[in-house]
Design an enzyme around this catalytic site. Structure first.
Site, PDB file in Angstrom:
ATOM      1  N   GLY A  65      41.385 -18.009  42.096  1.00  0.00           N
ATOM      2  CA  GLY A  65      42.048 -17.901  43.396  1.00  0.00           C
ATOM      3  C   GLY A  65      42.557 -19.287  43.773  1.00  0.00           C
ATOM      4  N   ASP A 255      50.011 -17.820  44.755  1.00  0.00           N
ATOM      5  CA  ASP A 255      49.564 -18.959  43.946  1.00  0.00           C
ATOM      6  C   ASP A 255      50.514 -20.144  44.034  1.00  0.00           C
ATOM      7  OD1 ASP A 255      48.157 -16.537  42.559  1.00  0.00           O
ATOM      8  OD2 ASP A 255      47.076 -18.370  42.049  1.00  0.00           O
ATOM      9  N   LYS A 266      49.450 -12.859  41.417  1.00  0.00           N
ATOM     10  CA  LYS A 266      48.891 -12.112  40.283  1.00  0.00           C
ATOM     11  C   LYS A 266      49.896 -11.116  39.700  1.00  0.00           C
ATOM     12  CE  LYS A 266      45.770 -12.502  38.715  1.00  0.00           C
ATOM     13  NZ  LYS A 266      45.682 -13.338  37.477  1.00  0.00           N
TER      14      LYS A 266
HETATM   15  O1  MRU Z   1      44.030 -15.347  38.261  1.00  0.00           O
HETATM   16  P1  MRU Z   1      43.457 -15.459  39.630  1.00  0.00           P
HETATM   17  O2  MRU Z   1      42.345 -14.508  39.885  1.00  0.00           O
HETATM   18  O3  MRU Z   1      43.110 -16.881  39.982  1.00  0.00           O
HETATM   19  O4  MRU Z   1      44.663 -15.028  40.589  1.00  0.00           O
HETATM   20  C1  MRU Z   1      44.461 -15.061  41.967  1.00  0.00           C
HETATM   21  C2  MRU Z   1      45.614 -14.556  42.740  1.00  0.00           C
HETATM   22  O5  MRU Z   1      46.651 -14.212  42.213  1.00  0.00           O
HETATM   23  C3  MRU Z   1      45.479 -14.574  44.238  1.00  0.00           C
HETATM   24  O6  MRU Z   1      46.203 -13.535  44.814  1.00  0.00           O
HETATM   25  C4  MRU Z   1      46.002 -15.914  44.772  1.00  0.00           C
HETATM   26  O7  MRU Z   1      45.428 -16.976  44.108  1.00  0.00           O
HETATM   27  C5  MRU Z   1      45.781 -16.050  46.222  1.00  0.00           C
HETATM   28  S1  MRU Z   1      44.102 -16.330  46.634  1.00  0.00           S
HETATM   29  C6  MRU Z   1      43.957 -16.609  48.281  1.00  0.00           C
END
Ligand code: MRU
Length: 364
Positions: A65, A255, A266
């Site tokens: 995240g 992200d 994601k």
């Molecule tokens: O691969 P991850 O689990 O790190 O991906 C996380 C996401 O895509 C979240 O939606 C994003 O980081 C926002 S978290 C507040």
């Protein structure tokens, strides 16, 4: 046994809730992480005693995240500084360079990671000191500041965004943008928490989010503990639910957001945005302003992480595909700004054109 990730006590920032199970904690001589790979079956903590251990936990998704990764990187750098034995400034600086490089190599898409490295470097550069012990304390304070700020920012995002949620809404979310993806409380889930705390009643549909199931495992876990009604669906069901009128709003995290509002999140988010657009359902992004990348004019240049094929070929440790088949596993996609209704930040709700509203935000 039922676990509640939040306790209903007041913390020292005056925020409404504090995490009972903390996503990440600074322990002085180590960083303690809730191992998200084990959730929800096991509540297990990882104790990272040096920077390479923190880097490994980020790479293997024990912590994940965007905002949580930023906090982990900051704490990893502070930890590396603590472990340096030499009092010679030139050795200290060299090692700091090395650890920043190590952290920068962990995951390429979430810009909060690079933002946190820059914050830590700036903290060091502000103190033109020969006093290595002083520099170590400065880095520790900065890492804790980043952690506390993130908690506050998430609550602010929640307060700003709750106006968009109405009684009776049926909200679809993807991946996990909750307390587990941040220092606590969450961005997209922060908005839902704030709306729920205000007495609004709604239902959340949670995309399972293949291949690592952040929705089915993590978002569902957080919502169940909050007693917010939630239904998990597989990723390929969203379109049909929209068609049947079961979803009237989509809310996700981010992200990395380019200056024009193009948003990396994601893998699967782009598909949801296209579906939402087709069904005329508003598509909202919730993110701290640290997720904006001032260097990118559009989403075309956002680096997209590709992860190991095993995440796709295997489920629960067992192969589900025939051996020898090719696999493509991008962890993120980019949603064009034209498909986004609004971006909820700690500084307010940004509307289109995002370039303009972002500029206004900066001059505030
Ligand atoms: O691969 P991850 O689990 O790190 O991906 C996380 C996401 O895509 C979240 O939606 C994003 O980081 C926002 S978290 C507040």
């Amino acid at each position: 046994m039922s676990y509640s990730p939040y306790s209903l006590s007041f913390d020292f920032f005056g925020l409404r809730r504090i995490m009972k199970f903390k996503t990440i904690e600074w322990k002085g001589d180590h960083v303690r992480l809730l191992d998200q790979r084990k959730l929800p079956q096991e509540i297990r903590y990882l104790e990272c005693r040096d920077a390479p251990a923190v880097a490994k936990a980020i790479r293997n998704m024990a912590i994940r995240g965007a905002p949580a990764i930023g906090v982990a990187v900051a704490m990893g750098i502070a930890l590396a500084a603590r472990k340096i034995r030499s009092n010679r400034p030139e050795i200290f600086w060299k090692k700091m360079e090395k650890v920043c490089h190590l952290m920068g190599e962990t995951r390429p898409t979430a810009v909060n990671l690079f933002w946190a490295i820059e914050r830590m470097k700036r903290a060091l550069n502000q103190l033109h000191s020969e006093d290595v012990e002083g520099l170590k304390s400065k880095l520790e304070r900065e890492a804790l500041r980043i952690y506390r700020e993130d908690l506050k920012i998430n609550h602010k995002i929640g307060e700003n965004g709750k106006i968009l949620i109405q009684d009776g809404d049926r909200v679809l979310t993807h991946c996990n943008a909750g307390g587990l993806a941040t220092a606590g409380y969450g961005t997209a889930l922060g908005v839902l928490r704030a709306a729920w705390a205000e007495g609004k009643r709604f239902h959340v549909y949670v995309d399972e989010t293949r291949p690592l199931l952040q929705g089915a495992r993590l978002t569902a876990w957080e919502l169940v503990q909050e007693k917010i009604p939630a239904t998990v669906i597989t990723d390929n069901m969203a379109g049909w639910l929209m068609e049947k009128g079961k979803i009237n709003l989509v809310l996700v995290g981010a992200d990395r957001i380019a200056r024009n509002g193009d948003t990396a999140n994601k893998i699967g988010t782009y598909g949801l945005a296209v579906l939402a657009n087709w069904h005329q359902i508003p598509f909202y992004v919730a993110a701290p302003t640290s997720t904006f990348d001032p260097n990118l004019s559009s989403g075309n240049d956002i680096p997209i992480e590709e992860r190991a094929g095993e995440e796709v070929t295997h489920m629960g440790g067992r192969r589900v595909t025939p051996g020898g088949v090719k696999v493509f596993n991008p962890a993120f996609d980019v949603t064009p700004h034209s498909l986004i209704e609004a971006i909820i930040t700690e500084k307010g709700i940004l509307r289109k054109p995002f370039i303009k509203s972002l500029r206004k935000l900066k001059t505030k």
